[in-house]
Design a protein around this motif. Structure first.
Motif, short mmCIF file in Angstrom:
data_model
loop_
_atom_site.label_atom_id
_atom_site.label_comp_id
_atom_site.label_asym_id
_atom_site.label_seq_id
_atom_site.Cartn_x
_atom_site.Cartn_y
_atom_site.Cartn_z
N ASP A 118 95.94 -47.18 -4.04
CA ASP A 118 97.05 -46.37 -4.54
C ASP A 118 98.39 -46.82 -3.94
OD1 ASP A 118 95.25 -44.91 -6.02
OD2 ASP A 118 95.30 -43.14 -4.71
N ALA A 119 98.33 -47.42 -2.75
CA ALA A 119 99.54 -47.93 -2.10
C ALA A 119 99.86 -49.36 -2.54
CB ALA A 119 99.38 -47.87 -0.58
N GLY A 120 99.06 -49.89 -3.49
CA GLY A 120 99.35 -51.21 -4.03
C GLY A 120 98.58 -52.35 -3.41
N PHE A 121 97.62 -52.06 -2.55
CA PHE A 121 96.84 -53.13 -1.93
C PHE A 121 95.67 -53.51 -2.81
CE2 PHE A 121 99.30 -52.07 1.66
CZ PHE A 121 99.18 -53.09 2.58
N ALA A 122 95.35 -54.80 -2.83
CA ALA A 122 94.19 -55.31 -3.55
C ALA A 122 93.24 -55.96 -2.55
CB ALA A 122 94.63 -56.33 -4.60
N GLU A 123 92.02 -56.23 -2.98
CA GLU A 123 91.01 -56.85 -2.10
C GLU A 123 90.89 -56.05 -0.80
OE1 GLU A 123 89.13 -59.44 -3.13
OE2 GLU A 123 90.23 -59.35 -5.01
N VAL A 124 90.74 -54.76 -0.93
CA VAL A 124 90.69 -53.86 0.23
C VAL A 124 89.31 -53.92 0.88
CG1 VAL A 124 90.85 -51.45 0.92
CG2 VAL A 124 92.40 -52.34 -0.81
N ARG A 125 89.32 -54.01 2.20
CA ARG A 125 88.10 -53.99 3.00
C ARG A 125 88.32 -53.07 4.20
NH1 ARG A 125 86.39 -56.72 7.55
NH2 ARG A 125 88.32 -57.89 7.59
N PRO A 126 87.88 -51.82 4.10
CA PRO A 126 88.09 -50.92 5.22
C PRO A 126 87.41 -51.41 6.51
CG PRO A 126 87.42 -49.69 3.29
CD PRO A 126 87.23 -51.14 2.98
N VAL A 127 88.13 -51.30 7.60
CA VAL A 127 87.59 -51.60 8.92
C VAL A 127 87.79 -50.33 9.73
CG1 VAL A 127 87.85 -52.98 11.01
CG2 VAL A 127 88.18 -54.05 8.76
N VAL A 128 86.69 -49.64 10.01
CA VAL A 128 86.76 -48.38 10.73
C VAL A 128 85.95 -48.52 12.01
CG1 VAL A 128 86.33 -45.90 10.64
CG2 VAL A 128 86.95 -47.13 8.54
N GLU A 129 86.63 -48.36 13.13
CA GLU A 129 85.98 -48.44 14.44
C GLU A 129 86.42 -47.24 15.26
OE1 GLU A 129 86.68 -52.30 16.18
OE2 GLU A 129 85.92 -53.33 14.41
N ILE A 130 85.47 -46.52 15.75
CA ILE A 130 85.74 -45.33 16.55
C ILE A 130 85.24 -45.61 17.96
CG2 ILE A 130 85.26 -42.88 16.84
CD1 ILE A 130 84.80 -42.84 13.75
N ARG A 131 86.13 -45.45 18.93
CA ARG A 131 85.78 -45.74 20.32
C ARG A 131 85.54 -44.44 21.07
NH1 ARG A 131 86.35 -51.27 21.03
NH2 ARG A 131 85.74 -50.90 23.17
N GLY A 132 84.63 -44.49 22.00
CA GLY A 132 84.31 -43.33 22.81
C GLY A 132 83.17 -43.69 23.75
N HIS A 133 82.35 -42.71 24.10
CA HIS A 133 81.21 -42.93 24.99
C HIS A 133 79.94 -42.59 24.24
CE1 HIS A 133 83.94 -42.17 28.74
NE2 HIS A 133 84.27 -43.24 28.06
N CYS A 134 78.96 -43.52 24.28
CA CYS A 134 77.67 -43.26 23.65
C CYS A 134 76.99 -42.11 24.40
CB CYS A 134 76.80 -44.50 23.65
SG CYS A 134 76.19 -45.00 25.28
N SER A 135 75.94 -41.57 23.81
CA SER A 135 75.28 -40.41 24.40
C SER A 135 74.74 -40.71 25.80
CB SER A 135 74.16 -39.90 23.49
OG SER A 135 73.21 -40.91 23.27
N GLU A 136 74.21 -41.93 26.01
CA GLU A 136 73.69 -42.29 27.35
C GLU A 136 74.80 -42.34 28.39
OE1 GLU A 136 71.12 -45.66 27.59
OE2 GLU A 136 70.02 -45.07 25.79
N CYS A 137 75.92 -42.98 28.04
CA CYS A 137 77.03 -43.08 29.00
C CYS A 137 77.71 -41.73 29.21
CB CYS A 137 78.02 -44.13 28.52
SG CYS A 137 77.35 -45.81 28.59
N ALA A 138 77.79 -40.92 28.16
CA ALA A 138 78.41 -39.61 28.28
C ALA A 138 77.62 -38.70 29.21
CB ALA A 138 78.56 -38.96 26.91
N SER A 139 76.29 -38.90 29.22
CA SER A 139 75.44 -38.08 30.09
C SER A 139 75.26 -38.70 31.47
CB SER A 139 74.09 -37.82 29.44
OG SER A 139 73.35 -39.03 29.36
N GLY A 140 75.87 -39.87 31.69
CA GLY A 140 75.79 -40.52 33.00
C GLY A 140 74.55 -41.33 33.24
N GLU A 141 73.76 -41.60 32.20
CA GLU A 141 72.51 -42.36 32.33
C GLU A 141 72.73 -43.81 32.00
OE1 GLU A 141 69.61 -40.83 29.70
OE2 GLU A 141 69.98 -38.77 30.27
N GLN A 142 73.19 -44.60 32.89
CA GLN A 142 73.36 -46.02 32.55
C GLN A 142 72.23 -46.79 33.09
OE1 GLN A 142 76.93 -48.05 33.12
NE2 GLN A 142 78.12 -46.64 31.98
#
Length: 156
Positions: free
Chosen positions: A132-156
């Motif tokens: 809709d903004a005029g872009f063609a050949e669109v390829r979404p790149v979605v990356e969400i950063r945070g802590h995985c469940s193991e690291c969030a619970s302190g189990e490394q």
């Protein structure tokens, strides 16, 4: 269907699926490509071309140039055998190479794990907004950063 799930392949079944996809795309499944895919698929974290070149070199018993690995990884991304984690300049094997869709990566800032989820409704909305903004050949790149469940619970 907005959310979908796959029966991920592993081991020889994954390698055979990758080989089939590459050959169907008109490309050859060479020993070097097989070695790069084997190393990539065996990793439990995203790997850089340098990491993969080092592992392939160990597997082959001789040095392998990172440039050669980059070219193979680019081919794998184009043919849906691998996904590139843009923010880390690293790669992961696609455990379902026959399915084309946009991935959303969840990346752990502590241990480096990268998990992908699929949400076609979300990535479709991103594609439409870009178009809709005029872009063609669109390829979404979605990356969400945070802590995985193991690291969030302190189990490394």
């Amino acid at each position: 269907m907005a959310l979908h799930h796959h029966h991920d392949s592993a081991g020889e079944k994954l390698t055979q699926a990758a080989r089939d996809v590459l050959v169907d795309a008109g490309e050859q499944w060479t020993q070097m490509r097989a070695d790069v895919f084997e190393v990539l698929a065996a990793r439990d974290r995203p790997g850089s071309a340098y990491d993969i070149a080092e592992s392939v070199g160990t597997l082959r018993g001789k040095r392998v140039a990172a440039n050669s690995v980059y070219r193979i990884l680019d081919l794998f991304v184009r043919t849906n055998l691998a996904r590139r984690v843009e923010s880390a300049n690293a790669y992961v094997a696609n455990s379902h190479p026959g399915c084309r869709h946009d991935c959303i990566f969840l990346i752990c800032d502590v241990c480096g794990a990268a998990v992908h989820i699929d949400d076609d409704k979300l990535t479709g909305a991103l594609r439409r907004a870009a178009q809709d903004a005029g872009f063609a050949e669109v390829r979404p790149v979605v990356e969400i950063r945070g802590h995985c469940s193991e690291c969030a619970s302190g189990e490394q």
